[in-house]
Scaffold this motif. Structure first.
Motif, mmCIF file in Angstrom:
data_model
loop_
_atom_site.group_PDB
_atom_site.id
_atom_site.type_symbol
_atom_site.label_atom_id
_atom_site.label_comp_id
_atom_site.label_asym_id
_atom_site.label_seq_id
_atom_site.Cartn_x
_atom_site.Cartn_y
_atom_site.Cartn_z
ATOM 1 N N CYS A 176 2.288 6.678 -6.884
ATOM 2 C CA CYS A 176 1.163 7.031 -7.648
ATOM 3 C C CYS A 176 1.440 8.973 -6.950
ATOM 4 O O CYS A 176 1.361 9.901 -7.920
ATOM 5 C CB CYS A 176 -0.243 7.625 -6.455
ATOM 6 S SG CYS A 176 -1.743 8.408 -7.188
ATOM 7 N N LEU A 177 2.253 9.554 -5.756
ATOM 8 C CA LEU A 177 2.515 10.478 -5.490
ATOM 9 C C LEU A 177 4.344 10.735 -6.687
ATOM 10 O O LEU A 177 3.908 12.165 -7.149
ATOM 11 C CB LEU A 177 3.069 10.560 -4.084
ATOM 12 C CG LEU A 177 2.007 10.512 -3.389
ATOM 13 C CD1 LEU A 177 2.026 10.087 -1.640
ATOM 14 C CD2 LEU A 177 0.883 11.751 -3.671
ATOM 15 N N CYS A 178 4.927 10.252 -7.246
ATOM 16 C CA CYS A 178 6.542 9.707 -7.539
ATOM 17 C C CYS A 178 5.112 10.693 -9.006
ATOM 18 O O CYS A 178 6.216 11.282 -9.628
ATOM 19 C CB CYS A 178 7.029 9.074 -7.899
ATOM 20 S SG CYS A 178 8.122 9.094 -6.491
ATOM 21 N N GLU A 200 4.103 14.519 -13.585
ATOM 22 C CA GLU A 200 3.483 15.357 -14.604
ATOM 23 C C GLU A 200 3.792 16.283 -14.378
ATOM 24 O O GLU A 200 3.672 17.491 -14.641
ATOM 25 C CB GLU A 200 2.083 14.330 -14.746
ATOM 26 C CG GLU A 200 2.256 13.238 -14.912
ATOM 27 C CD GLU A 200 0.467 12.209 -14.539
ATOM 28 O OE1 GLU A 200 -0.321 13.030 -13.955
ATOM 29 O OE2 GLU A 200 0.080 11.251 -14.956
ATOM 30 N N LYS A 201 3.473 16.872 -13.092
ATOM 31 C CA LYS A 201 3.352 18.183 -12.493
ATOM 32 C C LYS A 201 5.158 18.694 -12.787
ATOM 33 O O LYS A 201 4.628 19.857 -13.810
ATOM 34 C CB LYS A 201 3.415 18.292 -11.199
ATOM 35 C CG LYS A 201 2.884 19.828 -10.729
ATOM 36 C CD LYS A 201 3.546 20.196 -9.590
ATOM 37 C CE LYS A 201 3.102 22.030 -8.721
ATOM 38 N NZ LYS A 201 3.504 21.462 -7.391
ATOM 39 N N THR A 248 0.989 -1.102 -0.149
ATOM 40 C CA THR A 248 0.113 -0.073 -0.046
ATOM 41 C C THR A 248 0.658 1.000 0.055
ATOM 42 O O THR A 248 0.506 2.611 -0.722
ATOM 43 C CB THR A 248 -0.822 0.071 1.294
ATOM 44 O OG1 THR A 248 -1.836 -1.290 1.139
ATOM 45 C CG2 THR A 248 -1.876 1.508 1.220
ATOM 46 N N ILE A 249 1.346 1.325 0.721
ATOM 47 C CA ILE A 249 2.134 2.562 0.897
ATOM 48 C C ILE A 249 3.227 2.237 -0.386
ATOM 49 O O ILE A 249 3.287 3.941 -1.286
ATOM 50 C CB ILE A 249 3.625 1.924 1.722
ATOM 51 C CG1 ILE A 249 2.870 2.281 3.048
ATOM 52 C CG2 ILE A 249 5.318 3.386 2.042
ATOM 53 C CD1 ILE A 249 4.285 2.031 4.487
#
Length: 159
Positions: free
Chosen positions: A87-89, A94-95, A80-81
């Protein structure tokens, strides 16, 4: 006078009944609160014991099934971590890519302005821009991202 005494006794009886009802309600409420407090205390003790087991304390008292279950829970938590981290990376990448595109566009626009200004003022053209947008993108694509691996270890470390 007898009527007055009987009315007083009736009022007294009514108040006593009301007090008894209030006392019964209060006793019931107190019992419910005590039961809730006991339940919460048991849950807290269970959570503390689970926390100690997750930290590797009091593992000697665990059965093989409990240790296997702890391992499964830890592996699930790690998955999960890792998924959240990925996902955060991805969102950050993308940003940053969007920001990079904006900066490249602004850089090209500013370069055009500089070129046209130089041509107007001096009649010369500035040196060619050495790093094109496609070169930057090709360079960025050649960078490889690696996944961080985390090993799960239960028990004492062996030296």
């Amino acid at each position: 006078m007898i009527g007055y005494v009987s009315k007083t006794i009736e009022k007294y009886s009514e108040h006593v009944k009301k007090d008894e009802n209030c006392n019964q309600e209060f006793d019931l409420f107190t019992q419910q609160q005590n039961h809730q407090a006991t339940t919460i205390q048991q849950k807290l003790e269970h959570l503390e014991a689970s926390g100690r087991k997750f930290l590797g304390e009091d593992i000697e008292s665990c059965s093989l099934d409990e240790i296997s279950e702890l391992g499964s829970k830890l592996e699930h938590t790690l998955r999960t971590i890792r998924a959240r981290k990925a996902c955060l990376c991805k969102e950050l990448i993308e940003k940053l890519e969007a920001e990079e595109r904006c900066l490249l566009e602004e850089n090209a626009r500013l370069w055009q302005q500089k070129t046209s200004l130089c041509q107007k003022l001096v009649g010369i053209s500035p040196p060619k821009y050495s790093m094109k947008q496609k070169d930057i993108l090709a360079c960025r694509e050649s960078i490889q991202f690696s996944e961080v691996e985390t090993d799960l270890f239960l028990g004492l470390k062996q030296v």
